[in-house]
Design a protein around this motif. Sequence first.
Motif, PDB file in Angstrom:
ATOM      1  N   MET A  74     -15.606  -5.174  19.267  1.00 51.41           N
ATOM      2  CA  MET A  74     -14.524  -4.463  18.637  1.00 51.41           C
ATOM      3  C   MET A  74     -14.563  -2.998  19.082  1.00 51.41           C
ATOM      4  O   MET A  74     -15.613  -2.397  19.156  1.00 51.41           O
ATOM      5  CB  MET A  74     -14.692  -4.548  17.122  1.00 51.41           C
ATOM      6  N   ASP A  75     -13.375  -2.441  19.394  1.00 44.81           N
ATOM      7  CA  ASP A  75     -13.304  -1.047  19.837  1.00 44.81           C
ATOM      8  C   ASP A  75     -13.494  -0.098  18.662  1.00 44.81           C
ATOM      9  O   ASP A  75     -13.020  -0.349  17.560  1.00 44.81           O
ATOM     10  CB  ASP A  75     -11.944  -0.765  20.477  1.00 44.81           C
ATOM     11  N   LYS A  76     -14.223   0.985  18.949  1.00 50.78           N
ATOM     12  CA  LYS A  76     -14.380   2.025  17.946  1.00 50.78           C
ATOM     13  C   LYS A  76     -13.118   2.869  17.904  1.00 50.78           C
ATOM     14  O   LYS A  76     -12.521   3.167  18.937  1.00 50.78           O
ATOM     15  CB  LYS A  76     -15.562   2.941  18.296  1.00 50.78           C
ATOM     16  N   LYS A  77     -12.719   3.299  16.720  1.00 49.86           N
ATOM     17  CA  LYS A  77     -11.556   4.162  16.572  1.00 49.86           C
ATOM     18  C   LYS A  77     -11.921   5.575  17.036  1.00 49.86           C
ATOM     19  O   LYS A  77     -12.956   6.102  16.662  1.00 49.86           O
ATOM     20  CB  LYS A  77     -11.109   4.186  15.111  1.00 49.86           C
ATOM     21  N   LYS A  78     -11.065   6.148  17.843  1.00 48.73           N
ATOM     22  CA  LYS A  78     -11.311   7.491  18.351  1.00 48.73           C
ATOM     23  C   LYS A  78     -10.828   8.519  17.327  1.00 48.73           C
ATOM     24  O   LYS A  78      -9.794   8.340  16.696  1.00 48.73           O
ATOM     25  CB  LYS A  78     -10.585   7.707  19.674  1.00 48.73           C
ATOM     26  N   ASP A  79     -11.584   9.607  17.190  1.00 48.87           N
ATOM     27  CA  ASP A  79     -11.213  10.665  16.253  1.00 48.87           C
ATOM     28  C   ASP A  79     -10.175  11.620  16.828  1.00 48.87           C
ATOM     29  O   ASP A  79      -9.468  12.291  16.092  1.00 48.87           O
ATOM     30  CB  ASP A  79     -12.451  11.473  15.839  1.00 48.87           C
ATOM     31  N   THR A  80     -10.090  11.714  18.137  1.00 49.27           N
ATOM     32  CA  THR A  80      -9.153  12.650  18.751  1.00 49.27           C
ATOM     33  C   THR A  80      -8.109  11.870  19.549  1.00 49.27           C
ATOM     34  O   THR A  80      -8.417  10.869  20.180  1.00 49.27           O
ATOM     35  CB  THR A  80      -9.884  13.621  19.705  1.00 49.27           C
ATOM     36  N   PRO A  81      -6.876  12.340  19.514  1.00 51.03           N
ATOM     37  CA  PRO A  81      -5.841  11.668  20.299  1.00 51.03           C
ATOM     38  C   PRO A  81      -6.033  11.941  21.789  1.00 51.03           C
ATOM     39  O   PRO A  81      -6.689  12.903  22.175  1.00 51.03           O
ATOM     40  CB  PRO A  81      -4.546  12.300  19.799  1.00 51.03           C
ATOM     41  N   ALA A  82      -5.451  11.076  22.587  1.00 50.92           N
ATOM     42  CA  ALA A  82      -5.529  11.249  24.038  1.00 50.92           C
ATOM     43  C   ALA A  82      -4.787  12.523  24.438  1.00 50.92           C
ATOM     44  O   ALA A  82      -3.821  12.928  23.799  1.00 50.92           O
ATOM     45  CB  ALA A  82      -4.907  10.045  24.741  1.00 50.92           C
ATOM     46  N   GLU A  83      -5.254  13.140  25.501  1.00 50.07           N
ATOM     47  CA  GLU A  83      -4.610  14.353  26.019  1.00 50.07           C
ATOM     48  C   GLU A  83      -3.225  13.994  26.568  1.00 50.07           C
ATOM     49  O   GLU A  83      -3.079  13.032  27.310  1.00 50.07           O
ATOM     50  CB  GLU A  83      -5.479  14.955  27.130  1.00 50.07           C
ATOM     51  N   VAL A  84      -2.221  14.756  26.182  1.00 53.39           N
ATOM     52  CA  VAL A  84      -0.863  14.523  26.672  1.00 53.39           C
ATOM     53  C   VAL A  84      -0.753  15.123  28.059  1.00 53.39           C
ATOM     54  O   VAL A  84      -1.030  16.300  28.273  1.00 53.39           O
ATOM     55  CB  VAL A  84       0.179  15.165  25.728  1.00 53.39           C
ATOM     56  N   GLU A  85      -0.366  14.290  29.017  1.00 53.97           N
ATOM     57  CA  GLU A  85      -0.275  14.744  30.398  1.00 53.97           C
ATOM     58  C   GLU A  85       1.119  15.276  30.728  1.00 53.97           C
ATOM     59  O   GLU A  85       1.274  16.307  31.359  1.00 53.97           O
ATOM     60  CB  GLU A  85      -0.645  13.620  31.353  1.00 53.97           C
ATOM     61  N   THR A  86       2.144  14.548  30.308  1.00 52.59           N
ATOM     62  CA  THR A  86       3.515  14.991  30.544  1.00 52.59           C
ATOM     63  C   THR A  86       4.343  14.751  29.286  1.00 52.59           C
ATOM     64  O   THR A  86       4.026  13.883  28.475  1.00 52.59           O
ATOM     65  CB  THR A  86       4.184  14.246  31.716  1.00 52.59           C
ATOM     66  N   VAL A  87       5.411  15.514  29.158  1.00 48.06           N
ATOM     67  CA  VAL A  87       6.340  15.372  28.044  1.00 48.06           C
ATOM     68  C   VAL A  87       7.737  15.252  28.642  1.00 48.06           C
ATOM     69  O   VAL A  87       8.121  16.065  29.484  1.00 48.06           O
ATOM     70  CB  VAL A  87       6.282  16.601  27.103  1.00 48.06           C
ATOM     71  N   THR A  88       8.487  14.253  28.221  1.00 46.19           N
ATOM     72  CA  THR A  88       9.850  14.078  28.696  1.00 46.19           C
ATOM     73  C   THR A  88      10.793  14.318  27.530  1.00 46.19           C
ATOM     74  O   THR A  88      10.621  13.730  26.465  1.00 46.19           O
ATOM     75  CB  THR A  88      10.061  12.647  29.242  1.00 46.19           C
ATOM     76  N   VAL A  89      11.765  15.188  27.729  1.00 40.58           N
ATOM     77  CA  VAL A  89      12.744  15.516  26.698  1.00 40.58           C
ATOM     78  C   VAL A  89      14.125  15.257  27.276  1.00 40.58           C
ATOM     79  O   VAL A  89      14.430  15.703  28.376  1.00 40.58           O
ATOM     80  CB  VAL A  89      12.632  17.001  26.275  1.00 40.58           C
ATOM     81  N   THR A  90      14.958  14.539  26.547  1.00 39.44           N
ATOM     82  CA  THR A  90      16.325  14.294  26.972  1.00 39.44           C
ATOM     83  C   THR A  90      17.236  15.071  26.038  1.00 39.44           C
ATOM     84  O   THR A  90      17.080  14.986  24.820  1.00 39.44           O
ATOM     85  CB  THR A  90      16.658  12.788  26.900  1.00 39.44           C
ATOM     86  N   MET A  91      18.154  15.854  26.621  1.00 41.01           N
ATOM     87  CA  MET A  91      19.033  16.677  25.800  1.00 41.01           C
ATOM     88  C   MET A  91      20.389  16.814  26.469  1.00 41.01           C
ATOM     89  O   MET A  91      20.522  16.588  27.671  1.00 41.01           O
ATOM     90  CB  MET A  91      18.411  18.058  25.569  1.00 41.01           C
ATOM     91  N   SER A  92      21.371  17.194  25.683  1.00 34.95           N
ATOM     92  CA  SER A  92      22.709  17.429  26.218  1.00 34.95           C
ATOM     93  C   SER A  92      22.734  18.758  26.972  1.00 34.95           C
ATOM     94  O   SER A  92      21.816  19.573  26.838  1.00 34.95           O
ATOM     95  CB  SER A  92      23.728  17.477  25.073  1.00 34.95           C
TER      96      SER A  92
END
Length: 173
Positions: A1-19
């Motif tokens: 069973m996988d252990k739950k990680k205390d920290t979220p994964a590092e965000v590499e890219t962010v995509t935003v869609t806008m008008s």
Amino acid sequence: MDKKKDTPAEVETVTVTMSRPVAEAVQAACEMYLRLHMGQFNDLAEDLCMAKHYADMDAKRFKNAEDEKEDFYRALENRNMMQDDMDRAYQMFACHPLIEDGMRIPYRAEQVWLGIRHALAWHDKPEGEWTNVSFDKPLNRSDQPQPTVKLTTTADHEPKRDEKKAKGGRTKK
């Protein structure tokens, strides 16, 4: 069973869609943020002090030309005082860290501003214009890669002729 990680994964890219109107507002906000850090307050004072006058003009709220002229001069006077006071306050109170320390975030915002400006300029005028800085490839002064700006037009959303046939459209026999 996988252990739950205390920290979220590092965000590499962010995509935003806008008008487009939202992209133009983001572009203006990023430019203003950079200019504030550089002590360039003229555009901010112009926006803040003249906005009501221009809105009243567009809505035709002035009873006559004299009222409009009086309001315009009052707005100009307020703008000029604000520019002078902001410049004076910046010189007196702003701490000026080393560029690489103090401008890291503003230069990242600049990359968004320049990327959006560049993409919209080429979209609106595909032949370009050599005298307009908006067409120049954005200069990256940031510690991050240049953001990618992808424009989608209304034509990109219209189904093509073959797609209409595939969805039950009429075909020739």
